[in-house]
Design a protein around this motif. Structure first.
Motif, PDB file in Angstrom:
ATOM      1  N   VAL A 217       0.828  -1.206   0.000  1.00  0.00           N
ATOM      2  CA  VAL A 217       0.000   0.000   0.000  1.00  0.00           C
ATOM      3  C   VAL A 217       0.862   1.257   0.000  1.00  0.00           C
ATOM      4  N   LEU A 218       2.025   1.159   0.692  1.00  0.00           N
ATOM      5  CA  LEU A 218       2.826   2.353   0.947  1.00  0.00           C
ATOM      6  C   LEU A 218       3.911   2.610  -0.092  1.00  0.00           C
ATOM      7  N   CYS A 219       4.188   1.673  -0.970  1.00  0.00           N
ATOM      8  CA  CYS A 219       5.248   1.878  -1.976  1.00  0.00           C
ATOM      9  C   CYS A 219       5.069   3.151  -2.802  1.00  0.00           C
ATOM     10  N   PRO A 220       3.830   3.531  -3.161  1.00  0.00           N
ATOM     11  CA  PRO A 220       3.679   4.797  -3.902  1.00  0.00           C
ATOM     12  C   PRO A 220       4.186   6.020  -3.132  1.00  0.00           C
ATOM     13  N   VAL A 221       4.264   5.918  -1.801  1.00  0.00           N
ATOM     14  CA  VAL A 221       4.763   7.041  -1.003  1.00  0.00           C
ATOM     15  C   VAL A 221       6.221   7.340  -1.349  1.00  0.00           C
ATOM     16  N   LEU A 222       6.970   6.321  -1.818  1.00  0.00           N
ATOM     17  CA  LEU A 222       8.371   6.512  -2.169  1.00  0.00           C
ATOM     18  C   LEU A 222       8.552   7.537  -3.282  1.00  0.00           C
ATOM     19  N   ASP A 223       7.520   7.734  -4.068  1.00  0.00           N
ATOM     20  CA  ASP A 223       7.589   8.706  -5.157  1.00  0.00           C
ATOM     21  C   ASP A 223       6.889  10.015  -4.801  1.00  0.00           C
ATOM     22  N   SER A 224       6.465  10.137  -3.528  1.00  0.00           N
ATOM     23  CA  SER A 224       5.771  11.357  -3.116  1.00  0.00           C
ATOM     24  C   SER A 224       6.771  12.480  -2.891  1.00  0.00           C
ATOM     25  N   GLY A 225       6.253  13.667  -2.673  1.00  0.00           N
ATOM     26  CA  GLY A 225       7.125  14.811  -2.513  1.00  0.00           C
ATOM     27  C   GLY A 225       7.631  15.020  -1.098  1.00  0.00           C
ATOM     28  N   ASN A 226       7.023  14.317  -0.105  1.00  0.00           N
ATOM     29  CA  ASN A 226       7.413  14.565   1.278  1.00  0.00           C
ATOM     30  C   ASN A 226       8.612  13.718   1.680  1.00  0.00           C
ATOM     31  N   VAL A 227       9.672  14.387   2.117  1.00  0.00           N
ATOM     32  CA  VAL A 227      10.923  13.711   2.459  1.00  0.00           C
ATOM     33  C   VAL A 227      10.766  12.832   3.694  1.00  0.00           C
ATOM     34  N   VAL A 228      10.042  13.316   4.690  1.00  0.00           N
ATOM     35  CA  VAL A 228       9.878  12.574   5.949  1.00  0.00           C
ATOM     36  C   VAL A 228       9.221  11.227   5.693  1.00  0.00           C
ATOM     37  N   LEU A 229       8.171  11.224   4.867  1.00  0.00           N
ATOM     38  CA  LEU A 229       7.457   9.973   4.587  1.00  0.00           C
ATOM     39  C   LEU A 229       8.301   9.042   3.720  1.00  0.00           C
ATOM     40  N   ARG A 230       9.023   9.604   2.745  1.00  0.00           N
ATOM     41  CA  ARG A 230       9.891   8.753   1.921  1.00  0.00           C
ATOM     42  C   ARG A 230      10.945   8.062   2.782  1.00  0.00           C
ATOM     43  N   ALA A 231      11.534   8.811   3.715  1.00  0.00           N
ATOM     44  CA  ALA A 231      12.537   8.222   4.600  1.00  0.00           C
ATOM     45  C   ALA A 231      11.906   7.187   5.524  1.00  0.00           C
ATOM     46  N   GLY A 232      10.688   7.450   5.993  1.00  0.00           N
ATOM     47  CA  GLY A 232      10.009   6.493   6.868  1.00  0.00           C
ATOM     48  C   GLY A 232       9.722   5.173   6.179  1.00  0.00           C
ATOM     49  N   VAL A 233       9.239   5.222   4.941  1.00  0.00           N
ATOM     50  CA  VAL A 233       8.968   3.998   4.182  1.00  0.00           C
ATOM     51  C   VAL A 233      10.286   3.282   3.863  1.00  0.00           C
ATOM     52  N   THR A 234      11.333   4.039   3.599  1.00  0.00           N
ATOM     53  CA  THR A 234      12.647   3.446   3.315  1.00  0.00           C
ATOM     54  C   THR A 234      13.148   2.660   4.526  1.00  0.00           C
ATOM     55  N   ARG A 235      13.011   3.248   5.716  1.00  0.00           N
ATOM     56  CA  ARG A 235      13.425   2.528   6.932  1.00  0.00           C
ATOM     57  C   ARG A 235      12.557   1.301   7.171  1.00  0.00           C
ATOM     58  N   LEU A 236      11.289   1.389   6.792  1.00  0.00           N
ATOM     59  CA  LEU A 236      10.387   0.238   6.947  1.00  0.00           C
ATOM     60  C   LEU A 236      10.820  -0.909   6.036  1.00  0.00           C
ATOM     61  N   LEU A 237      11.367  -0.561   4.868  1.00  0.00           N
ATOM     62  CA  LEU A 237      11.859  -1.589   3.950  1.00  0.00           C
ATOM     63  C   LEU A 237      13.006  -2.397   4.568  1.00  0.00           C
ATOM     64  N   SER A 238      13.765  -1.780   5.471  1.00  0.00           N
ATOM     65  CA  SER A 238      14.872  -2.510   6.102  1.00  0.00           C
ATOM     66  C   SER A 238      14.367  -3.689   6.918  1.00  0.00           C
ATOM     67  N   GLU A 239      13.166  -3.538   7.523  1.00  0.00           N
ATOM     68  CA  GLU A 239      12.588  -4.647   8.289  1.00  0.00           C
ATOM     69  C   GLU A 239      12.196  -5.793   7.367  1.00  0.00           C
ATOM     70  N   VAL A 240      11.669  -5.455   6.203  1.00  0.00           N
ATOM     71  CA  VAL A 240      11.331  -6.498   5.217  1.00  0.00           C
ATOM     72  C   VAL A 240      12.590  -7.224   4.774  1.00  0.00           C
ATOM     73  N   LEU A 241      13.658  -6.464   4.525  1.00  0.00           N
ATOM     74  CA  LEU A 241      14.910  -7.062   4.063  1.00  0.00           C
ATOM     75  C   LEU A 241      15.560  -7.904   5.152  1.00  0.00           C
ATOM     76  N   ARG A 242      15.543  -7.406   6.383  1.00  0.00           N
ATOM     77  CA  ARG A 242      16.243  -8.086   7.479  1.00  0.00           C
ATOM     78  C   ARG A 242      15.477  -9.299   7.988  1.00  0.00           C
ATOM     79  N   ARG A 243      14.171  -9.162   8.132  1.00  0.00           N
ATOM     80  CA  ARG A 243      13.389 -10.239   8.752  1.00  0.00           C
ATOM     81  C   ARG A 243      12.653 -11.125   7.758  1.00  0.00           C
ATOM     82  N   GLY A 244      12.618 -10.717   6.496  1.00  0.00           N
ATOM     83  CA  GLY A 244      11.861 -11.494   5.522  1.00  0.00           C
ATOM     84  C   GLY A 244      12.691 -12.422   4.678  1.00  0.00           C
TER      85      GLY A 244
END
Length: 422
Positions: free
Chosen positions: A78-105
């Protein structure tokens, strides 16, 4: 009720240990956890661009990191489109969330290409997002495909080079080898070479120990850079050499201790000897910071390194004609604060209180005053009787002097110590 997506709130509700994996408490069903996660996802993806809305969304994204990985993967769809949004805070937040997918998945097979999404974020227009992606990629067994964009980021300096080098070091064996080549290359900037040396220091030497050629290359690169003309390079090279050889526990290293069970005793001793020999030569370095690092490394290395520092304090006290020798003694005395054995620390500092150089005497007093007398007394009383007697003699001799150069407070400290050990 009102959605409160703060991290502390959900940690308390779900009993999630800080820094650990989510734990499913018996009184909260999976369906409730799923509903909470859905609420957080909706909060993260809700409309609204005010400062308060962005803050709530960022907190919701942060809280999602503590949920089971299957819920995080559902959120990412649901949140992947946020990566292309204009808000830096949200892009960074989704990027950090991806680390959990990479580390634990990794063990269960990812349904989201976390690595690909993170590599794409390395070229983001904002530094905050690029740095978040760099740190998020910091997982074991990274594919070689991520090496080229990371090396490009290291050269360009479009993110903190030290963080980038740390991530590159995890791409084994190509990553550490590339860092060694760059650290040795005189064509690179000083800051880039320092970052490469820093990255080598964060390489897991236990894994590299099964690769003799690469292991030798890294050790030789670090040892060679310890004699570089630039003092910043020498300082970083020695720190990284000590860290790579497991002599130092670096504060920026991963929190899990390195397992030495796969490393032979002879190999470990050889590495420590290399560190001690290199640091011993650098004690007379013209740069004060480099001398301080060398003395600190010797004090925390092994008995031979500690003895070398003590010998300089004990035997070279009378050679005050040379300013370089006095500066070396001063550095060695200041490094005593790192010594775990408080009896050895007290013995060396007591001798330094009688040094002909006033700066050395004051440094010795500062080292002693940095520890409560009770703490030093406990360590002394745990020593053999001969050592306890020696400590008493040293304290009595210092207290009984009629004239004393260091601050008067050291006399009070010594008197309290003498009372405790008698």
């Amino acid at each position: 009720g009102v959605l409160n997506p703060s991290l502390s709130h959900w940690q308390k509700r779900l009993r999630i240990p800080r820094g650990g994996q989510p734990v499913q408490p018996p009184h909260i069903s999976k369906s409730v956890v799923s509903r909470i996660a859905t609420a957080l996802i909706n909060a993260s993806n809700a409309p609204g661009r005010s400062e308060q809305d962005i803050k709530v969304k960022a907190e919701a994204l942060h809280s999602l990191r503590w949920f089971p990985v299957d819920l995080i993967e559902s959120a990412m769809k649901v949140l992947c489109p946020v990566l292309d949004s204009g808000n830096v805070v949200l892009r960074a937040g989704v990027t950090r969330l991806l680390s959990e997918v990479l580390r634990r998945g990794k063990d269960r097979g990812n349904t989201v290409d976390a690595t690909g999404l993170l590599v794409a974020r390395l070229s983001d227009s904002h530094l905050r997002v690029r740095l978040a992606a760099t740190i998020a990629l910091r997982t074991p067994k990274l594919p070689v495909a991520v090496l080229h964009p990371l090396l490009q980021l290291l050269r360009d300096g479009r993110a903190n080079r030290f963080h980038v080098a740390h991530t590159i070091a995890l791409v084994i064996p190509a990553g550490p080898a590339s860092l060694a080549d760059a650290a040795s290359g005189q064509s690179f900037e000083i800051i880039t070479r320092r970052a490469c040396l820093y990255g080598i220091g964060h390489t897991n030497s236990n894994v590299i120990s099964d690769m003799p050629q690469l292991n030798e290359k890294l050790c030789n690169t670090l040892a060679t850079c310890c004699s570089d003309p630039c003092p910043d390079i020498r300082e970083q090279a020695l720190l990284s050499l000590a860290s790579y050889c497991d002599v130092l526990v670096n504060p920026l290293a991963p929190p899990t201790p390195r397992d030495r069970s796969t490393v032979t005793v002879s190999d470990f001793k050889r590495k420590v000897s290399l560190v001690v020999d290199t640091a011993s030569k650098m004690l007379t370095d013209e740069d004060a910071k480099t001398r301080a690092v060398a003395a600190g490394v010797l004090v925390v290395s092994n008995r031979r390194g500690i003895t070398y520092v003590q010998d300089i304090i004990f035997t070279k006290r009378k050679l005050n004609g040379s300013a370089a020798v006095a500066a070396t003694r001063l550095t060695c005395v200041e490094s005593l604060v790192l010594l775990k054995d408080k009896f050895l620390m007290f013995k060396a500092a007591s001798f330094a209180l009688d040094d002909p150089d006033v700066s050395v005497r004051h440094a010795a007093a500062s080292v002693l005053l940095s520890f409560p007398p009770k703490k030093v007394a406990i360590d002394i009383l745990n020593c053999p009787p001969a050592s306890i007697h020696e400590a008493k003699q040293l304290a009595c001799d210092l207290v009984s002097r009629s004239s004393f150069s260091p601050p008067v407070t050291i006399i009070e400290w010594l008197e309290e110590l003498l009372t405790l050990i008698q």
